[in-house]
Design a protein around this motif. Structure first.
Motif, PDB file in Angstrom:
ATOM      1  N   GLN A 105       0.847  -1.203   0.036  1.00  0.00           N
ATOM      2  CA  GLN A 105      -0.107   0.076   0.051  1.00  0.00           C
ATOM      3  C   GLN A 105       0.940   1.381  -0.162  1.00  0.00           C
ATOM      4  O   GLN A 105       1.779   1.180   0.722  1.00  0.00           O
ATOM      5  CB  GLN A 105      -1.033   0.056   1.367  1.00  0.00           C
ATOM      6  CG  GLN A 105      -1.776   1.349   1.301  1.00  0.00           C
ATOM      7  CD  GLN A 105      -2.914   1.275   2.393  1.00  0.00           C
ATOM      8  OE1 GLN A 105      -2.529   0.370   3.316  1.00  0.00           O
ATOM      9  NE2 GLN A 105      -3.913   2.006   2.331  1.00  0.00           N
ATOM     10  N   SER A 106       0.603   2.208  -0.761  1.00  0.00           N
ATOM     11  CA  SER A 106       1.091   3.418  -0.878  1.00  0.00           C
ATOM     12  C   SER A 106       0.131   4.698  -0.829  1.00  0.00           C
ATOM     13  O   SER A 106      -0.890   4.595  -1.405  1.00  0.00           O
ATOM     14  CB  SER A 106       2.010   3.676  -2.295  1.00  0.00           C
ATOM     15  OG  SER A 106       2.454   4.996  -2.403  1.00  0.00           O
ATOM     16  N   THR A 121       3.235   7.545   2.595  1.00  0.00           N
ATOM     17  CA  THR A 121       3.629   6.706   3.455  1.00  0.00           C
ATOM     18  C   THR A 121       3.448   5.094   2.372  1.00  0.00           C
ATOM     19  O   THR A 121       2.428   5.184   1.672  1.00  0.00           O
ATOM     20  CB  THR A 121       2.537   6.110   4.721  1.00  0.00           C
ATOM     21  OG1 THR A 121       1.284   6.200   4.116  1.00  0.00           O
ATOM     22  CG2 THR A 121       2.501   7.616   5.405  1.00  0.00           C
ATOM     23  N   ARG A 122       4.388   4.473   2.823  1.00  0.00           N
ATOM     24  CA  ARG A 122       4.384   2.998   2.086  1.00  0.00           C
ATOM     25  C   ARG A 122       4.670   1.880   2.828  1.00  0.00           C
ATOM     26  O   ARG A 122       5.110   2.086   4.115  1.00  0.00           O
ATOM     27  CB  ARG A 122       5.608   2.955   0.931  1.00  0.00           C
ATOM     28  CG  ARG A 122       5.506   4.065  -0.142  1.00  0.00           C
ATOM     29  CD  ARG A 122       6.469   3.898  -1.049  1.00  0.00           C
ATOM     30  NE  ARG A 122       6.505   4.733  -2.046  1.00  0.00           N
ATOM     31  CZ  ARG A 122       6.954   6.153  -2.102  1.00  0.00           C
ATOM     32  NH1 ARG A 122       7.445   6.722  -0.783  1.00  0.00           N
ATOM     33  NH2 ARG A 122       6.640   7.035  -3.206  1.00  0.00           N
ATOM     34  N   LEU A 317       4.378  -6.717   9.678  1.00  0.00           N
ATOM     35  CA  LEU A 317       3.780  -5.480   9.240  1.00  0.00           C
ATOM     36  C   LEU A 317       5.223  -4.604   8.856  1.00  0.00           C
ATOM     37  O   LEU A 317       5.705  -4.286   9.802  1.00  0.00           O
ATOM     38  CB  LEU A 317       3.090  -4.914  10.045  1.00  0.00           C
ATOM     39  CG  LEU A 317       1.612  -5.674  10.429  1.00  0.00           C
ATOM     40  CD1 LEU A 317       0.683  -4.732  11.520  1.00  0.00           C
ATOM     41  CD2 LEU A 317       0.685  -5.971   9.228  1.00  0.00           C
ATOM     42  N   SER A 318       5.255  -4.108   7.634  1.00  0.00           N
ATOM     43  CA  SER A 318       6.356  -3.588   7.423  1.00  0.00           C
ATOM     44  C   SER A 318       6.447  -2.102   8.012  1.00  0.00           C
ATOM     45  O   SER A 318       5.449  -1.477   8.135  1.00  0.00           O
ATOM     46  CB  SER A 318       6.662  -3.391   6.063  1.00  0.00           C
ATOM     47  OG  SER A 318       5.780  -2.456   5.308  1.00  0.00           O
ATOM     48  N   THR A 319       7.694  -1.504   8.032  1.00  0.00           N
ATOM     49  CA  THR A 319       8.099  -0.159   8.411  1.00  0.00           C
ATOM     50  C   THR A 319       7.980   0.594   7.134  1.00  0.00           C
ATOM     51  O   THR A 319       7.831   0.115   5.960  1.00  0.00           O
ATOM     52  CB  THR A 319       9.294  -0.059   9.152  1.00  0.00           C
ATOM     53  OG1 THR A 319      10.303  -0.660   8.236  1.00  0.00           O
ATOM     54  CG2 THR A 319       9.423  -0.939  10.494  1.00  0.00           C
ATOM     55  N   PRO A 320       7.859   2.128   7.294  1.00  0.00           N
ATOM     56  CA  PRO A 320       7.736   2.849   6.396  1.00  0.00           C
ATOM     57  C   PRO A 320       8.933   2.614   5.100  1.00  0.00           C
ATOM     58  O   PRO A 320       8.863   2.791   4.002  1.00  0.00           O
ATOM     59  CB  PRO A 320       7.981   4.318   6.706  1.00  0.00           C
ATOM     60  CG  PRO A 320       7.159   4.115   8.139  1.00  0.00           C
ATOM     61  CD  PRO A 320       7.610   2.715   8.621  1.00  0.00           C
ATOM     62  N   LEU A 322       9.979  -0.247   4.572  1.00  0.00           N
ATOM     63  CA  LEU A 322       9.934  -1.519   3.777  1.00  0.00           C
ATOM     64  C   LEU A 322      10.728  -2.593   4.151  1.00  0.00           C
ATOM     65  O   LEU A 322      11.288  -3.498   3.398  1.00  0.00           O
ATOM     66  CB  LEU A 322       9.784  -1.319   2.295  1.00  0.00           C
ATOM     67  CG  LEU A 322       9.070  -0.263   1.595  1.00  0.00           C
ATOM     68  CD1 LEU A 322       9.167  -0.366   0.022  1.00  0.00           C
ATOM     69  CD2 LEU A 322       7.377  -0.533   2.241  1.00  0.00           C
ATOM     70  N   THR A 323      11.346  -2.572   5.476  1.00  0.00           N
ATOM     71  CA  THR A 323      12.312  -3.529   6.005  1.00  0.00           C
ATOM     72  C   THR A 323      11.423  -4.533   6.750  1.00  0.00           C
ATOM     73  O   THR A 323      10.354  -4.314   7.296  1.00  0.00           O
ATOM     74  CB  THR A 323      13.088  -3.021   6.729  1.00  0.00           C
ATOM     75  OG1 THR A 323      12.591  -2.108   7.783  1.00  0.00           O
ATOM     76  CG2 THR A 323      14.085  -1.794   5.862  1.00  0.00           C
TER      77      THR A 323
END
Length: 472
Positions: A105-106, A121-122, A317-320, A322-323
């Motif tokens: 989601q972006s 936010t991504r 649930l990824s962080t902003p 994407l890690t």
């Protein structure tokens, strides 16, 4: 420790409740109208080869092709596959199910706050989503029972379709040979009348016969000749029926010119007191339909009670940025209890519908049993009566043949009346055609016996060709 005991107790209670199943437990009816019945289906050993007792290579080939190519049979087989696929899908509903998901989601301006203007936010979510409908009161179990019974019902209908197809092919083959035989009889009688006409013509030229005698002979000749197209149409009609049963286009079916009807070398025997109902796939199918309807009552009744479902997630649930790391791991458990308290009137109505449908299925099953028993008895009686007719007509035909020979010899010698010859010719035609019809009828009724008994009858060696009802 207390929490562990509490959790264990809760799990034990859920397991115990899930072992319950509301609604009636199905019992196969063993008495109908006070009479004991046994409808435990068992396909007869001879169900798929009984016609080979006729020792007719053409009939054997036709049935083999029909069992491979008939589209109605293929449809019934596909319906079995579909029904069992539905059963397996329904059975799986009793166990937890889940999916592995990956979503990205972006978002720009995730809120209406001015602080988020221009903020993008991504992130993505990945993991295992699980769900489980806990079968507290046996709704899913009853649904599985119903689906299995429907699958068995479809399978039995497929078996019945095979029995019916074999009977149809054998019957149509008998009608084809019977029409050929009647056509041959008519053509032979035309030849006989032509011979008689030649005699009358010669006597007319010698002044020993009249024009009236010749005209009377012509009336009979053309009467038979006018029936020949009807017999040819019967041959074509039977051939067309066979072609359709074998999934062949018009004109593709090639049959030999044999005009004799298949006959058994030894008769069939029906044992009094034998449970022939167990060979009737249609009766067994009606019983399975009753079982499915009974299980459906439990499905509807379960809605009177609460239902419990549990959902869960295990993943990241990824962080902003994407890690994925240990800190982004996530899990959730979401039990949900629902109860149709506000719609119990509709639930009770559905229960009444299910019970009424079960009563309908019971009535249909009982009627199917009565139909089957009477069908079997009628087929036996009809065959025996047809054999009596055929034997009497064979004697009539032999007598007609002797009478015709004597009438023709006397007329040729000048000592016989022409009307006696004409009557003898007419009697011979009638008895020959009647005998051909009865030979066809006897064969068709014998096929009906095999069909009505599901192929579950035996052959015995006796002195005549009648059907025997023998005691155990």
């Amino acid at each position: 420790m207390v929490k562990l005991k509490t959790l264990s107790a809760a799990v034990a209670m859920v397991v115990a409740l899930s072992g319950c199943a509301v609604g009636p437990n199905y019992q196969t009816p063993d008495h109908i109208a006070g009479a004991a019945v046994n409808v435990d289906y068992q396909q007869a050993v001879s169900a798929k080869n009984w016609w080979q007792a006729f020792d007719d290579a053409t009939l054997n080939q036709l049935i083999d092709v029909a069992l491979q190519e008939n589209r109605n049979l293929a449809q019934a087989r596909a319906n079995v596959d579909r029904a069992y696929a539905v059963f397996r899908d329904t059975a799986n509903d009793r166990y937890p199910n889940g999916s592995v998901d990956l979503g990205y989601q972006s978002t720009e301006n995730p809120t209406l706050s001015p602080a988020d203007d221009g903020v993008i936010t991504r992130g993505y979510q990945t993991g295992l989503n699980l769900s489980w409908d806990v079968d507290l009161f046996g709704k899913l179990r009853r649904a599985t029972e119903a689906a299995e019974a429907r699958a068995q019902h479809a399978d039995l209908l497929w078996h019945d379709a095979q029995v019916q197809l074999i009977g149809q092919v054998a019957t149509s083959y008998g009608e084809y040979r019977g029409a050929q035989l009647r056509l041959q009889v008519a053509e032979q009688n035309l030849k006989n009348l032509q011979q008689s006409r030649a005699i009358v013509q010669a006597r007319l030229e010698g002044g020993m016969a009249s024009e009236l005698e010749l005209a009377q002979l012509d009336v009979q000749f053309y009467q038979i000749q006018s029936a020949v197209p009807e017999y040819r149409e019967l041959v074509l009609r039977a051939e067309s029926t066979l072609s359709a049963l074998l999934a062949k286009q018009p004109g593709q079916l090639q049959l030999d010119a044999i005009t004799s009807l298949p006959e058994l070398k030894q008769p069939v025997a029906v044992k009094a007191g034998e449970n022939y109902l167990r060979y009737r796939a249609d009766v067994a199918a009606a019983e399975r339909s009753l079982a499915a309807s009974t299980a459906a009552i439990g499905v509807a009744t379960a809605d009177l009670y609460p239902s419990l479902s549990v959902g869960g997630f295990l993943g990241f649930l990824s962080t902003p940025d994407l890690t994925l790391e240990r800190e982004t791991r996530s899990w959730s458990v979401a039990p949900n209890l629902s109860w149709q308290l506000a719609d119990l009137g509709s639930v009770k109505a559905r229960i009444r519908v299910a019970k009424a449908e079960s009563q309908m299925a019971l009535a249909q099953f009982e009627q199917q049993v009565f139909n089957a028993m009477n069908d079997m008895q009628l087929s036996v009686n009809s065959y025996n009566l047809s054999r009596e007719q055929q034997l009497s007509t064979e004697q009539q035909w032999q007598a007609s043949q002797r009478a015709l020979d004597m009438a023709r010899n006397r007329y040729d010698a000048g000592s016989g009346e022409f009307l006696s010859l004409l009557d003898a010719e007419r009697d011979m035609l009638t008895s020959s055609d009647r005998l051909a019809q009865l030979q066809q009828q006897t064969f068709v009724r014998l096929v009906a016996i095999y069909r009505s008994f599901g192929g579950g009858i035996a052959l015995i060696q006796t002195d005549n060709m009648g059907l025997h009802i023998s005691a155990r």
